[in-house]
Design an enzyme around this catalytic site. Sequence first.
Site, PDB file in Angstrom:
ATOM      1  N   TYR A 115       0.841  -1.204   0.000  1.00 20.96           N
ATOM      2  CA  TYR A 115       0.000   0.000   0.000  1.00 20.96           C
ATOM      3  C   TYR A 115       0.872   1.249   0.000  1.00 20.96           C
ATOM      4  CZ  TYR A 115      -3.792   3.146   1.572  1.00 20.96           C
ATOM      5  OH  TYR A 115      -4.722   4.167   1.690  1.00 20.96           O
ATOM      6  N   GLY A 170       3.089   1.437  -3.118  1.00 24.35           N
ATOM      7  CA  GLY A 170       2.200   1.606  -4.279  1.00 24.35           C
ATOM      8  C   GLY A 170       1.741   3.056  -4.387  1.00 24.35           C
ATOM      9  N   VAL A 224     -12.235   2.735  13.620  1.00 26.32           N
ATOM     10  CA  VAL A 224     -13.499   3.362  14.044  1.00 26.32           C
ATOM     11  C   VAL A 224     -14.669   2.406  13.806  1.00 26.32           C
ATOM     12  CG1 VAL A 224     -15.112   5.256  13.650  1.00 26.32           C
ATOM     13  CG2 VAL A 224     -12.656   5.727  13.750  1.00 26.32           C
ATOM     14  N   ASN A 243     -14.591  -0.865  13.395  1.00 28.86           N
ATOM     15  CA  ASN A 243     -14.469  -2.027  14.279  1.00 28.86           C
ATOM     16  C   ASN A 243     -15.021  -1.717  15.667  1.00 28.86           C
ATOM     17  OD1 ASN A 243     -13.336  -3.823  12.522  1.00 28.86           O
ATOM     18  ND2 ASN A 243     -11.404  -4.072  13.627  1.00 28.86           N
ATOM     19  N   PHE A 244     -14.555  -0.611  16.269  1.00 29.33           N
ATOM     20  CA  PHE A 244     -14.956  -0.291  17.640  1.00 29.33           C
ATOM     21  C   PHE A 244     -16.458  -0.013  17.747  1.00 29.33           C
ATOM     22  CE2 PHE A 244     -10.548   1.437  19.268  1.00 29.33           C
ATOM     23  CZ  PHE A 244     -10.045   0.140  19.205  1.00 29.33           C
ATOM     24  N   GLY A 296      -2.648   0.475  23.055  1.00 29.60           N
ATOM     25  CA  GLY A 296      -3.604   1.555  22.752  1.00 29.60           C
ATOM     26  C   GLY A 296      -2.996   2.944  22.863  1.00 29.60           C
ATOM     27  N   THR A 320      -1.166   6.773  18.269  1.00 26.10           N
ATOM     28  CA  THR A 320      -2.122   7.843  17.974  1.00 26.10           C
ATOM     29  C   THR A 320      -2.498   7.878  16.495  1.00 26.10           C
ATOM     30  OG1 THR A 320      -0.497   9.565  17.454  1.00 26.10           O
ATOM     31  CG2 THR A 320      -1.087   9.285  19.793  1.00 26.10           C
ATOM     32  N   ARG A 342       0.613   9.600  14.472  1.00 21.31           N
ATOM     33  CA  ARG A 342       0.278  10.199  13.179  1.00 21.31           C
ATOM     34  C   ARG A 342      -0.624  11.401  13.411  1.00 21.31           C
ATOM     35  NH1 ARG A 342      -2.630   6.375   9.435  1.00 21.31           N
ATOM     36  NH2 ARG A 342      -0.581   5.546   8.951  1.00 21.31           N
TER      37      ARG A 342
HETATM   38  P1  NAD Z   1     -12.755   1.792   0.240  1.00 23.28           P
HETATM   39  O1  NAD Z   1     -12.090   0.482   0.306  1.00 23.28           O
HETATM   40  O2  NAD Z   1     -14.101   1.946   0.872  1.00 23.28           O
HETATM   41  O3  NAD Z   1     -12.879   2.292  -1.266  1.00 23.28           O
HETATM   42  C1  NAD Z   1     -12.008   1.923  -2.292  1.00 23.28           C
HETATM   43  C2  NAD Z   1     -12.837   1.624  -3.531  1.00 23.28           C
HETATM   44  O4  NAD Z   1     -11.961   1.282  -4.611  1.00 23.28           O
HETATM   45  C3  NAD Z   1     -13.783   0.429  -3.334  1.00 23.28           C
HETATM   46  O5  NAD Z   1     -15.063   0.749  -3.786  1.00 23.28           O
HETATM   47  C4  NAD Z   1     -13.135  -0.675  -4.175  1.00 23.28           C
HETATM   48  O6  NAD Z   1     -14.069  -1.625  -4.643  1.00 23.28           O
HETATM   49  C5  NAD Z   1     -12.493   0.138  -5.273  1.00 23.28           C
HETATM   50  N1  NAD Z   1     -11.365  -0.557  -5.928  1.00 23.28           N
HETATM   51  C6  NAD Z   1     -10.332  -1.213  -5.345  1.00 23.28           C
HETATM   52  N2  NAD Z   1      -9.512  -1.710  -6.280  1.00 23.28           N
HETATM   53  C7  NAD Z   1     -10.023  -1.362  -7.487  1.00 23.28           C
HETATM   54  C8  NAD Z   1      -9.641  -1.579  -8.834  1.00 23.28           C
HETATM   55  N3  NAD Z   1      -8.532  -2.272  -9.135  1.00 23.28           N
HETATM   56  N4  NAD Z   1     -10.426  -1.073  -9.828  1.00 23.28           N
HETATM   57  C9  NAD Z   1     -11.557  -0.379  -9.548  1.00 23.28           C
HETATM   58  N5  NAD Z   1     -11.973  -0.140  -8.284  1.00 23.28           N
HETATM   59  C10 NAD Z   1     -11.213  -0.620  -7.272  1.00 23.28           C
HETATM   60  O7  NAD Z   1     -11.729   2.857   0.852  1.00 23.28           O
HETATM   61  P2  NAD Z   1     -11.884   4.416   1.113  1.00 23.28           P
HETATM   62  O8  NAD Z   1     -11.647   4.662   2.542  1.00 23.28           O
HETATM   63  O9  NAD Z   1     -13.110   4.932   0.467  1.00 23.28           O
HETATM   64  O10 NAD Z   1     -10.597   4.960   0.338  1.00 23.28           O
HETATM   65  C11 NAD Z   1     -10.698   5.594  -0.933  1.00 23.28           C
HETATM   66  C12 NAD Z   1      -9.332   6.089  -1.348  1.00 23.28           C
HETATM   67  O11 NAD Z   1      -8.840   7.036  -0.398  1.00 23.28           O
HETATM   68  C13 NAD Z   1      -8.272   4.986  -1.450  1.00 23.28           C
HETATM   69  O12 NAD Z   1      -7.456   5.250  -2.562  1.00 23.28           O
HETATM   70  C14 NAD Z   1      -7.478   5.144  -0.178  1.00 23.28           C
HETATM   71  O13 NAD Z   1      -6.160   4.715  -0.330  1.00 23.28           O
HETATM   72  C15 NAD Z   1      -7.565   6.648   0.062  1.00 23.28           C
HETATM   73  N6  NAD Z   1      -7.408   6.951   1.488  1.00 23.28           N
HETATM   74  C16 NAD Z   1      -8.412   6.722   2.379  1.00 23.28           C
HETATM   75  C17 NAD Z   1      -8.213   6.987   3.730  1.00 23.28           C
HETATM   76  C18 NAD Z   1      -9.298   6.774   4.744  1.00 23.28           C
HETATM   77  O14 NAD Z   1      -9.018   6.934   5.943  1.00 23.28           O
HETATM   78  N7  NAD Z   1     -10.510   6.458   4.395  1.00 23.28           N
HETATM   79  C19 NAD Z   1      -6.972   7.468   4.167  1.00 23.28           C
HETATM   80  C20 NAD Z   1      -5.962   7.666   3.234  1.00 23.28           C
HETATM   81  C21 NAD Z   1      -6.185   7.412   1.884  1.00 23.28           C
HETATM   82  N1  UDP Z   2      -6.624  -0.784  15.615  1.00 24.59           N
HETATM   83  C1  UDP Z   2      -7.028  -1.323  16.830  1.00 24.59           C
HETATM   84  N2  UDP Z   2      -8.096  -2.172  16.828  1.00 24.59           N
HETATM   85  C2  UDP Z   2      -8.797  -2.480  15.712  1.00 24.59           C
HETATM   86  C3  UDP Z   2      -8.374  -1.926  14.475  1.00 24.59           C
HETATM   87  C4  UDP Z   2      -7.275  -1.082  14.472  1.00 24.59           C
HETATM   88  O1  UDP Z   2      -6.436  -1.052  17.879  1.00 24.59           O
HETATM   89  O2  UDP Z   2      -9.756  -3.251  15.804  1.00 24.59           O
HETATM   90  C5  UDP Z   2      -5.479   0.161  15.623  1.00 24.59           C
HETATM   91  C6  UDP Z   2      -4.405  -0.133  14.598  1.00 24.59           C
HETATM   92  O3  UDP Z   2      -3.456  -1.041  15.125  1.00 24.59           O
HETATM   93  C7  UDP Z   2      -3.819   1.250  14.361  1.00 24.59           C
HETATM   94  C8  UDP Z   2      -5.015   2.185  14.540  1.00 24.59           C
HETATM   95  O4  UDP Z   2      -5.982   1.444  15.279  1.00 24.59           O
HETATM   96  O5  UDP Z   2      -2.861   1.559  15.328  1.00 24.59           O
HETATM   97  C9  UDP Z   2      -5.640   2.635  13.221  1.00 24.59           C
HETATM   98  O6  UDP Z   2      -5.864   1.476  12.445  1.00 24.59           O
HETATM   99  P1  UDP Z   2      -6.639   1.513  11.059  1.00 24.59           P
HETATM  100  O7  UDP Z   2      -6.595   0.139  10.498  1.00 24.59           O
HETATM  101  O8  UDP Z   2      -7.963   2.150  11.227  1.00 24.59           O
HETATM  102  O9  UDP Z   2      -5.800   2.534  10.158  1.00 24.59           O
HETATM  103  P2  UDP Z   2      -4.233   2.765   9.889  1.00 24.59           P
HETATM  104  O10 UDP Z   2      -3.409   1.829  10.701  1.00 24.59           O
HETATM  105  O11 UDP Z   2      -4.085   2.515   8.450  1.00 24.59           O
HETATM  106  O12 UDP Z   2      -4.031   4.165  10.298  1.00 24.59           O
END
Ligand code: NAD
Ligand code: UDP
Length: 328
Positions: free
Chosen positions: A158, A161, A201, A203-204, A220, A223, A290
């Site tokens: 991720y 990428g 969020v 999950n909890f 826990g 951040t 973070r």
């Molecule tokens: P999500 O998993 O709900 O949405 C991603 C969408 O992309 C899904 O609908 C999935 O089916 C689609 N998808 C995945 N691979 C695909 C492919 N090869 N071709 C076409 N569609 C594809 O996640 P989200 O939280 O809505 O995230 C959306 C974007 O924002 C992502 O690129 C993610 O990396 C970025 N982002 C989200 C967060 C967050 O906290 N939500 C944080 C940082 C970055």
């Molecule tokens: N986390 C947790 N319990 C859960 C899911 C996630 O304690 O059930 C923690 C995880 O280890 C991380 C933080 O919550 O430290 C945020 O995790 P999330 O998967 O939401 O996003 P990211 O790690 O990509 O910021």
Amino acid sequence: MTVNPLIAARRYEQGRRVLVTGGAGFLGSHLCERLLTRGDEVLCVDNFYTGARQNIEHLLAHPRFEMIRHDVCMPLYVEVDEIYNLACPASPIHYQYDPVQTTKTSVHGAINMLGLAKRTGAKILQASTSEVYGDPIQHPQTESYWGNVNPIGIRSCYDEGKRCAETLFFDYHRQHGLKIKVARIFNTYGPRMHPKDGRVVSNFVVQALAGHDLTVYGDGSQTRSFCFVSDLVDGLIRLMDSEDALVGPVNLGNPTECTVGDLARSILRLTQSNAVLTYRSIPADDPIRRCPDISLAKTLLDWHPQVSLEAGLQATIDYFRRTAVVGV
Ligand code: NAD
Ligand code: UDP
Ligand code: UDP
């Protein structure tokens, strides 16, 4: 770059034609909704890898909405004015399920969408991530920080990428003059997160509503800074609409930092749940701290989050209560 003058003249006459990849996902579906509300034509492209038809079901009958089931790793030939490239699984459990596909989606997906932008002259925005900073040594993170990323770990598919996608965006900008925007999105939450999405969020909340113990990874004390979805979508649109010279990267997120333990306790309080916290081992390379520095977004986009964590969590809890999807 060749742009069909007839297509260019039609541009904006009937609203913008906007492509949202990943449009059936959590963020994408809210973005599609907001773009339709302001009068754009919206083409949603998604392969439903982590997204869901239910997220966009209410939009399917809209005269300016269209949906294509398509994998962005494959070429796509459509005519659009703007592209929001969101396609990519975002939750660690989902992006680690098929890590090769995750990298392909970020890299091949970016190449295809950039190729499409190059052919059509469309402006293109990349949904990048705070994960490009890895487990950051600088705190809070500014856009000028290059990050501390493990290139061979379980999160690398991720992180790397997305970093490669950023590189491609900047090279298409420098080499081919594309109009690009790169948003670095920090943890965002809200209604329409998938109940089995695996992020903290959802999950909890789902666990608390079901009366199950809340699974805290590690002690826990790590951040995160949680942004409500409406604020984030507002930031993405402001960035897309900003002057061409503003290419980013721009951090978008809520700068209120919170430990995972405190988040769990807030959710227990707001759900009035009798559940307790249960501690599990912390996944490899889980960032310890973070928090975004959003000075750039404040100054250049006049953007900052409006929704408090308490109000956003309440809206998310109400959503999961309404949809009755408890039981993870
Ligand atoms: P999500 O998993 O709900 O949405 C991603 C969408 O992309 C899904 O609908 C999935 O089916 C689609 N998808 C995945 N691979 C695909 C492919 N090869 N071709 C076409 N569609 C594809 O996640 P989200 O939280 O809505 O995230 C959306 C974007 O924002 C992502 O690129 C993610 O990396 C970025 N982002 C989200 C967060 C967050 O906290 N939500 C944080 C940082 C970055
Ligand atoms: N986390 C947790 N319990 C859960 C899911 C996630 O304690 O059930 C923690 C995880 O280890 C991380 C933080 O919550 O430290 C945020 O995790 P999330 O998967 O939401 O996003 P990211 O790690 O990509 O910021
Ligand atoms: N592409 C696409 N839609 C388009 C134009 C291009 O999906 O409308 C894809 C195409 O598969 C190509 C990629 O985008 O491989 C990159 O395009 P670019 O023009 O940059 O490179 P080239 O075609 O020269 O490889």
